[in-house]
Design an enzyme around this catalytic site. Sequence first.
Site, short mmCIF file in Angstrom:
data_model
loop_
_atom_site.label_atom_id
_atom_site.label_comp_id
_atom_site.label_asym_id
_atom_site.label_seq_id
_atom_site.Cartn_x
_atom_site.Cartn_y
_atom_site.Cartn_z
N HIS A 191 1.04 -1.69 0.36
CA HIS A 191 0.22 -0.05 -0.33
C HIS A 191 1.11 1.46 -0.24
O HIS A 191 0.13 2.17 -0.82
CB HIS A 191 -1.02 -0.05 1.44
CG HIS A 191 -2.29 -0.71 0.77
ND1 HIS A 191 -2.82 -1.77 1.61
CD2 HIS A 191 -2.73 -1.01 -0.04
CE1 HIS A 191 -3.38 -2.16 1.06
NE2 HIS A 191 -4.24 -2.07 0.15
N ARG A 282 -8.46 24.37 -6.02
CA ARG A 282 -10.13 24.71 -5.91
C ARG A 282 -10.60 24.45 -4.85
O ARG A 282 -11.07 22.85 -4.90
CB ARG A 282 -10.09 23.94 -7.23
CG ARG A 282 -10.06 24.17 -8.88
CD ARG A 282 -10.71 23.23 -10.16
NE ARG A 282 -10.75 23.75 -11.20
CZ ARG A 282 -9.69 24.18 -12.29
NH1 ARG A 282 -8.72 23.24 -11.63
NH2 ARG A 282 -9.78 24.34 -13.36
N ASN A 418 -11.70 28.31 -19.32
CA ASN A 418 -13.03 27.33 -19.56
C ASN A 418 -13.80 27.83 -19.73
O ASN A 418 -14.20 27.79 -20.13
CB ASN A 418 -13.05 26.61 -18.15
CG ASN A 418 -10.72 25.99 -18.26
OD1 ASN A 418 -10.15 25.54 -19.07
ND2 ASN A 418 -10.73 25.77 -17.15
N ASP A 419 -14.57 28.73 -18.39
CA ASP A 419 -15.37 29.31 -18.97
C ASP A 419 -15.67 30.21 -19.74
O ASP A 419 -16.72 30.20 -20.82
CB ASP A 419 -15.88 30.03 -17.23
CG ASP A 419 -16.51 28.82 -16.60
OD1 ASP A 419 -17.52 27.71 -16.74
OD2 ASP A 419 -15.96 28.44 -15.47
N CYS A 463 -5.86 30.97 -15.38
CA CYS A 463 -6.13 29.94 -15.16
C CYS A 463 -6.49 28.85 -15.07
O CYS A 463 -7.02 27.30 -15.16
CB CYS A 463 -6.33 29.53 -13.39
SG CYS A 463 -7.80 30.64 -13.39
C1 PEP Z 1 -11.94 28.56 -15.56
O1 PEP Z 1 -13.33 28.54 -15.74
O2 PEP Z 1 -10.86 28.42 -16.77
C2 PEP Z 1 -11.43 28.10 -14.51
C3 PEP Z 1 -10.05 28.10 -14.33
O3 PEP Z 1 -12.11 27.25 -13.28
P1 PEP Z 1 -13.16 26.01 -12.95
O4 PEP Z 1 -12.05 25.47 -14.39
O5 PEP Z 1 -12.73 25.34 -12.09
O6 PEP Z 1 -14.37 27.01 -13.77
MG MG Z 2 -14.83 28.32 -13.93
#
Ligand code: PEP
Ligand code: MG
Length: 550
Positions: A191, A282, A418-419, A463
């Site tokens: 383990h 996060r 990302n968003d 990010c």
């Molecule tokens: C993003 O949206 O780029 C981001 C870093 O936040 P998450 O991926 O946690 O929504």
């Molecule tokens: Mg985001």
Amino acid sequence: MAERILPGLPAAPGVATGRARVLAAAIDSGPVADRDEELARARAALAEAGAQLEALAARLRAEGRGEEAEIVETGVLMAADPALDAALEAAILTDGLAAAAALVRACAIHADAIAALGDETLALRADDVRSLGRRAAALAATGASASGGSAPPAAGAPTVLIAEDLGPADVAELSPDVVAIALAAGGPSAHAAVIARGLGIPMVVGAGAGVLSLDGDVLVDGDRGEVVAEPARQVAERRAVVARGPGRTRDGEPVRILANAAGSADVRVALTAGAEGVGLLRTELAFLDAPAWPDEAAHRAALEPVLHALAGRTATVRVLDFGGDKTPPFLRGTDARGIALLRSAPAALAAQLRAIEAAGAGTDLRVLLPLVHGAEDVDAVRALAPRVTIGAMLETADAIGAADEIAAAADFLSIGTNDLTADVLGADRFAPGATATHDPRMVRAIVRAGEAAAAHGRVLEVCGEAASDPRMIPLLIGAGVTELSVGAARVGETWERVAAVDSRDAARLVRAAANAPDAAAVERLLGQAGHAGGERLDGPGRIVPAGRQP
Ligand code: PEP
Ligand code: MG
């Protein structure tokens, strides 16, 4: 001293070099005066070892490391096993052993009995019982656990931990300065090895008693299964990742390479790869099954191990980004997301901010707000935490439109690509297949954020995934981004990509890309610029040096 190779078995891949730190086995001092008292001491040590493991398991669960928590919990159950207690009683009352020796012996008898059952899974448990015995013995002998106590020791120079054997809990709670493990005994399927692999710590087992007398520099090659004492510099460089300095473009402009993290395992991998700190923690991922808003104590339990590992470094803690695909059961049915949702629960927001400030006291602490819509989001948090550096995430087209007022209110900006990509391009973030972030509409949004940051003298971080996309990196740098926060496994290649970019070329490139008609045209521009820089892009995520093109 000349280089010496001690062969063993590969247990966790990777190569690392550090100073040897040999864990000594627990030794009892003096003869036993009162056997009943000695038994009480041994039982107390065993109970304390069980309690340590229980606390560690809870911490691992809070960090989202459920599999490791389950392994560690086995030790908690064993510590309370009456058969173990009976063996302990016999070792002390009948045979007159001192507490530490009795604990080791009782656990060994118990482990041998389990191993004799001939079941592979149970054989792993047998290892865990022996490791429980070592931990309890160390507590009985010195009052400290085998790995130095339940709180991880402070980070220092890179260290190779050397021991006869280690249990899973010992590996799970290693201090962040441990870069590799070498064991005299142990097996690759134990383990402890499972956990080392999960943490990305190179490990060699079965290297023999010779490792226990090593000192000075030691290289652990977890791919070949070798421990190298006093490695020649060339050997260390050939095998190990060469330590990287701070990120810089080819023309010397600083670009900080930070990491995205959810727990201390990510931090360890990222720091080993050369990240300067964390640009996005996060925090919501540890609470996706929470039955209610986490309280201050729950936040502290989750944050402390991560922020401890970041002592003296940048630690950017994002407040809970619940909502959307990250909605815990108690929030089902709400439409709000990010900071707007948190502002609807001000007591929960205040509790998390208090925990962040307390747990992050030893770091270069920054608090990041998800899905900021306007300056009022920043002002509301500043009213609760006036002494903290506050960053605003720009993740929607509306936020980009309000970038100027947000930059005025915040201490720094971070683009969540990302968003943002999904919002600007009207794409589904979770649909399979890649989204063309290098679209001129995205480039214009990033340029807008760069202008707002520059106008107010704010640092601009990225990010989202784009921060480690080799196509995007020159565009981000050209737009004024000076911090890239990337997945822990992408730190090295991001550093290298940044080092290949000329910031003046990048500034010209981003202007052209912002005016390009579509993503394909941006890609052509990037291709030309790549050739000019002596390299070309070979699909997402790969850079092929000139001269090695297929
Ligand atoms: C993003 O949206 O780029 C981001 C870093 O936040 P998450 O991926 O946690 O929504
Ligand atoms: Mg985001």
